[in-house]
Design a protein around this motif. Structure first.
Motif, PDB file in Angstrom:
ATOM      1  N   SER A 102       0.819  -1.210   0.000  1.00  0.00           N
ATOM      2  CA  SER A 102       0.000   0.000   0.000  1.00  0.00           C
ATOM      3  C   SER A 102       0.856   1.264   0.000  1.00  0.00           C
ATOM      4  CB  SER A 102      -0.933   0.006   1.213  1.00  0.00           C
ATOM      5  OG  SER A 102      -0.173  -0.025   2.406  1.00  0.00           O
ATOM      6  N   LYS A 103       2.139   1.131   0.277  1.00  0.00           N
ATOM      7  CA  LYS A 103       3.049   2.276   0.278  1.00  0.00           C
ATOM      8  C   LYS A 103       3.935   2.206  -0.957  1.00  0.00           C
ATOM      9  CE  LYS A 103       2.720   3.000   5.107  1.00  0.00           C
ATOM     10  NZ  LYS A 103       3.271   3.565   6.279  1.00  0.00           N
ATOM     11  N   SER A 104       3.918   3.246  -1.746  1.00  0.00           N
ATOM     12  CA  SER A 104       4.598   3.236  -3.043  1.00  0.00           C
ATOM     13  C   SER A 104       6.118   3.187  -2.950  1.00  0.00           C
ATOM     14  CB  SER A 104       4.175   4.459  -3.861  1.00  0.00           C
ATOM     15  OG  SER A 104       4.568   5.641  -3.185  1.00  0.00           O
ATOM     16  N   GLU A 105       6.683   3.468  -1.783  1.00  0.00           N
ATOM     17  CA  GLU A 105       8.141   3.475  -1.676  1.00  0.00           C
ATOM     18  C   GLU A 105       8.735   2.108  -1.330  1.00  0.00           C
ATOM     19  OE1 GLU A 105       6.677   4.473   2.472  1.00  0.00           O
ATOM     20  OE2 GLU A 105       6.118   5.124   0.470  1.00  0.00           O
TER      21      GLU A 105
ATOM     22  N   SER B 241      13.007  -1.638  -0.634  1.00  0.00           N
ATOM     23  CA  SER B 241      12.757  -0.292  -1.163  1.00  0.00           C
ATOM     24  C   SER B 241      12.520  -0.331  -2.663  1.00  0.00           C
ATOM     25  CB  SER B 241      13.982   0.613  -0.908  1.00  0.00           C
ATOM     26  OG  SER B 241      14.176   0.834   0.444  1.00  0.00           O
ATOM     27  N   ARG B 242      11.616   0.528  -3.098  1.00  0.00           N
ATOM     28  CA  ARG B 242      11.381   0.701  -4.531  1.00  0.00           C
ATOM     29  C   ARG B 242      12.265   1.854  -5.035  1.00  0.00           C
ATOM     30  NH1 ARG B 242       5.253  -0.368  -6.200  1.00  0.00           N
ATOM     31  NH2 ARG B 242       6.336  -0.396  -8.179  1.00  0.00           N
ATOM     32  N   ARG B 243      12.541   1.817  -6.315  1.00  0.00           N
ATOM     33  CA  ARG B 243      13.363   2.855  -6.941  1.00  0.00           C
ATOM     34  C   ARG B 243      12.621   4.192  -6.853  1.00  0.00           C
ATOM     35  NH1 ARG B 243      14.705   0.104 -11.034  1.00  0.00           N
ATOM     36  NH2 ARG B 243      16.887  -0.203 -10.568  1.00  0.00           N
ATOM     37  N   PRO B 244      13.304   5.248  -6.402  1.00  0.00           N
ATOM     38  CA  PRO B 244      12.626   6.553  -6.328  1.00  0.00           C
ATOM     39  C   PRO B 244      12.207   7.014  -7.733  1.00  0.00           C
ATOM     40  CG  PRO B 244      14.719   6.567  -5.136  1.00  0.00           C
ATOM     41  CD  PRO B 244      14.653   5.269  -5.884  1.00  0.00           C
TER      42      PRO B 244
END
Length: 166
Positions: A131-134, A162-165
């Motif tokens: 649910s959190k895009s990061e 972590s997802r890529r900024p």
């Protein structure tokens, strides 16, 4: 004229990083190997307090009908699987993106004996958004393979990454 390949400088290597987006199902690699010694088993039994005779009593273990010899603790194998995994270049590139360990599920399809040498096959088996895009969730299948090519332990390891900024 002969050309030589130049290794990237350490600063460039340190900047390499895997993110959640890079960990698609099917991505796989293998670790180096490690031989499990009697000293490893004795130390693990001492540290963990798991003094089950199947691990520490050679005379008793010789009477076991299925194996006839001492077995390596399953949790010791799992610990070495984790250690071998962290030594890979892939893990070194992933480590800055790891946010947390969510779950570990293990099974032991075959025994590990003192003197066995294991390597770990690692494969991304699931990648889920959160649910959190990061951040996202990745599940790795780690399989310990002994020197006879037998799978002796299988673990599903689920981690928050972590997802890529943007």
């Amino acid at each position: 004229m002969q050309t030589s390949l130049q290794a990237p400088p350490p600063a460039e290597l340190a900047a390499l990083r895997y993110w959640w987006e890079d960990l698609k199902p099917g991505v796989a690699w293998r670790t180096s190997t490690r031989t499990i010694t009697e000293a490893d088993v004795v130390q693990f039994a001492t540290y963990s307090g798991d003094l089950n005779r199947a691990h520490v009593d050679a005379e008793y273990a010789a009477t076991l009908p299925m194996y006839g010899q001492r077995l390596v603790h399953g949790m010791l194998v799992v610990s070495y699987m984790a250690g071998l995994s962290t030594r890979t270049m892939a893990y070194q590139m992933l480590e800055p993106s790891l946010l947390g360990l969510l779950e570990v599920r293990c099974k032991f399809p075959a025994p590990t004996f003192i003197g066995d040498t294991i390597a770990v096959d690692i494969e991304v088996v699931e990648q889920k958004e959160t649910s959190k895009s990061e951040r996202g969730v990745v599940t790795f299948k780690r399989t310990a393979i002994n020197q006879r090519g037998e799978a002796v332990a299988e673990c599903l390891v689920t981690q928050l990454v972590s997802r890529r900024p943007s």
